[in-house]
Motif scaffolding. Structure first.
Motif, mmCIF file in Angstrom:
data_model
loop_
_atom_site.group_PDB
_atom_site.id
_atom_site.type_symbol
_atom_site.label_atom_id
_atom_site.label_comp_id
_atom_site.label_asym_id
_atom_site.label_seq_id
_atom_site.Cartn_x
_atom_site.Cartn_y
_atom_site.Cartn_z
ATOM 1 N N ASN A 156 9.797 -12.328 32.242
ATOM 2 C CA ASN A 156 10.122 -13.633 32.826
ATOM 3 C C ASN A 156 9.528 -13.806 34.217
ATOM 4 O O ASN A 156 10.226 -14.084 35.193
ATOM 5 C CB ASN A 156 11.631 -13.861 32.828
ATOM 6 C CG ASN A 156 12.166 -14.159 31.437
ATOM 7 O OD1 ASN A 156 11.473 -14.767 30.616
ATOM 8 N ND2 ASN A 156 13.375 -13.711 31.150
ATOM 9 N N ALA A 157 8.209 -13.628 34.275
ATOM 10 C CA ALA A 157 7.427 -13.859 35.492
ATOM 11 C C ALA A 157 7.895 -13.005 36.659
ATOM 12 O O ALA A 157 7.805 -13.404 37.816
ATOM 13 C CB ALA A 157 7.442 -15.334 35.874
ATOM 14 N N GLY A 158 8.392 -11.793 36.362
ATOM 15 C CA GLY A 158 8.705 -10.854 37.429
ATOM 16 C C GLY A 158 10.168 -10.727 37.778
ATOM 17 O O GLY A 158 10.507 -10.136 38.810
ATOM 18 N N LYS A 159 11.068 -11.254 36.925
ATOM 19 C CA LYS A 159 12.493 -11.054 37.198
ATOM 20 C C LYS A 159 12.891 -9.605 36.969
ATOM 21 O O LYS A 159 13.829 -9.100 37.583
ATOM 22 C CB LYS A 159 13.333 -11.996 36.317
ATOM 23 C CG LYS A 159 13.225 -13.462 36.712
ATOM 24 C CD LYS A 159 14.114 -14.336 35.847
ATOM 25 C CE LYS A 159 13.991 -15.804 36.252
ATOM 26 N NZ LYS A 159 14.813 -16.690 35.364
ATOM 27 N N SER A 160 12.188 -8.936 36.075
ATOM 28 C CA SER A 160 12.410 -7.505 35.869
ATOM 29 C C SER A 160 11.142 -6.889 35.303
ATOM 30 O O SER A 160 10.222 -7.602 34.877
ATOM 31 C CB SER A 160 13.603 -7.252 34.935
ATOM 32 O OG SER A 160 13.388 -7.824 33.670
ATOM 33 N N PHE A 161 11.095 -5.554 35.317
ATOM 34 C CA PHE A 161 9.911 -4.822 34.907
ATOM 35 C C PHE A 161 10.315 -3.592 34.115
ATOM 36 O O PHE A 161 11.393 -3.041 34.302
ATOM 37 C CB PHE A 161 9.097 -4.349 36.129
ATOM 38 C CG PHE A 161 8.641 -5.456 37.029
ATOM 39 C CD1 PHE A 161 9.475 -5.939 38.023
ATOM 40 C CD2 PHE A 161 7.381 -5.993 36.893
ATOM 41 C CE1 PHE A 161 9.065 -6.960 38.856
ATOM 42 C CE2 PHE A 161 6.953 -7.011 37.718
ATOM 43 C CZ PHE A 161 7.801 -7.499 38.709
ATOM 44 N N TYR A 162 9.419 -3.166 33.255
ATOM 45 C CA TYR A 162 9.559 -1.879 32.576
ATOM 46 C C TYR A 162 8.214 -1.175 32.724
ATOM 47 O O TYR A 162 7.196 -1.674 32.255
ATOM 48 C CB TYR A 162 9.903 -2.082 31.102
ATOM 49 C CG TYR A 162 10.240 -0.817 30.351
ATOM 50 C CD1 TYR A 162 11.555 -0.452 30.099
ATOM 51 C CD2 TYR A 162 9.231 0.032 29.901
ATOM 52 C CE1 TYR A 162 11.860 0.713 29.406
ATOM 53 C CE2 TYR A 162 9.523 1.194 29.223
ATOM 54 C CZ TYR A 162 10.839 1.525 28.971
ATOM 55 O OH TYR A 162 11.131 2.689 28.305
ATOM 56 N N VAL A 163 8.217 -0.042 33.381
ATOM 57 C CA VAL A 163 6.971 0.638 33.725
ATOM 58 C C VAL A 163 6.951 2.016 33.072
ATOM 59 O O VAL A 163 7.937 2.754 33.133
ATOM 60 C CB VAL A 163 6.830 0.783 35.258
ATOM 61 C CG1 VAL A 163 5.467 1.325 35.628
ATOM 62 C CG2 VAL A 163 7.083 -0.546 35.950
#
Length: 260
Positions: free
Chosen positions: A220-227
């Motif tokens: 969602n455009a950078g609301k959260s990330f999985y790296v």
């Protein structure tokens, strides 16, 4: 998740790192990197590609983006091919053209890196199937590349209707597929149907099935990330950059958006 002064903070759910920003300063020169976008249409992939390309060049890492859509527009006319029907997984002619265009983009990308003309190539495409991503990984690992390329996937995942609608508005106004060809309403209707064609074959990057890959999911455009499996200086730079910029054009950011 809320930080100081009530400012919403972006969330990183997982980080598995094999390299860091303190790697050798020449890391990106010794090992060419491919950054491959993944995701459905209207998820901001080309916007991310442009931002990444500008940033990496700005910090001295010579980078070029290869947009598969541009290859496809040169290969065929959507007015003649039936607009959204061209993207159906059941359209054999459309599939052949799109596969050929992806192959041409990948081969151009390979020549760009093999010739040492550049250090990073960005593949701006949907790459929505596991088979397409595996083909790319296998190509980059071929021994005739000296050295073989590292591959890092950037998957843009979005289920926020406001963000999707904003992206569709940008596309229907500015895309060469539609500009001057059909009305805005007709373009929006056609593009929504195109998205449905891609959904029929979309296989998101999976934590278990794709455990060997290096990637970041931008949600969602950078609301959260999985790296996962960050490997080396360039990939670390990409992750750092994506987690510290706006991933929507400013005019489409809601007033409550996280700001940096």
């Amino acid at each position: 998740m809320v930080g100081p002064a009530g400012v919403p903070q972006r969330k990183m759910t997982y980080w598995n790192v094999k390299g860091s920003l303190v790697d050798s300063a020449n890391e990106q020169v010794r090992v060419p990197n491919v950054i491959a976008l993944v995701g459905l249409p209207a998820r901001g992939k080309t916007y991310i590609s442009h931002k990444l390309c500008r940033y990496l060049n700005w910090i001295g890492i010579k980078t070029k983006a290869f947009n598969v859509g541009e290859y496809r527009r040169k290969a065929c006319n959507l007015e003649e091919e039936g607009e959204f029907e061209f993207f159906s997984p059941h359209n054999n002619k459309g599939n052949k053209i799109r596969e050929d265009c992806a192959r041409l983009a990948i081969e151009d990308m390979g020549r760009y890196l093999d010739s040492k003309e550049g250090e990073v190539a960005i593949l701006d495409a949907t790459n929505t199937t596991r088979a397409r991503r595996r083909l790319l990984v296998d190509y980059c690992r071929e021994m005739h590349h000296n050295p073989p390329f590292r591959v890092f996937f950037v998957e843009s995942v979005c289920d926020d209707p406001d963000i999707i609608n904003s992206n569709i508005t940008e596309i229907k106004i500015f895309s060469p597929d539609y500009k001057g060809i059909m009305s805005e309403e007709a373009a929006k209707e056609d593009f929504m149907k195109r998205i449905e064609m891609y959904k029929m074959q979309y296989e998101p990057i999976d934590e278990e099935c794709d455990e060997d890959l290096s990637y970041i999911k931008v949600i969602n455009a950078g609301k959260s990330f999985y790296v996962h499996n960050v490997n080396g200086h360039v990939q670390s730079r990409v992750v750092y950059f994506l987690m510290n910029i706006h991933l929507l054009p400013q005019k489409h950011l809601p007033h409550s958006s996280w700001r940096k």
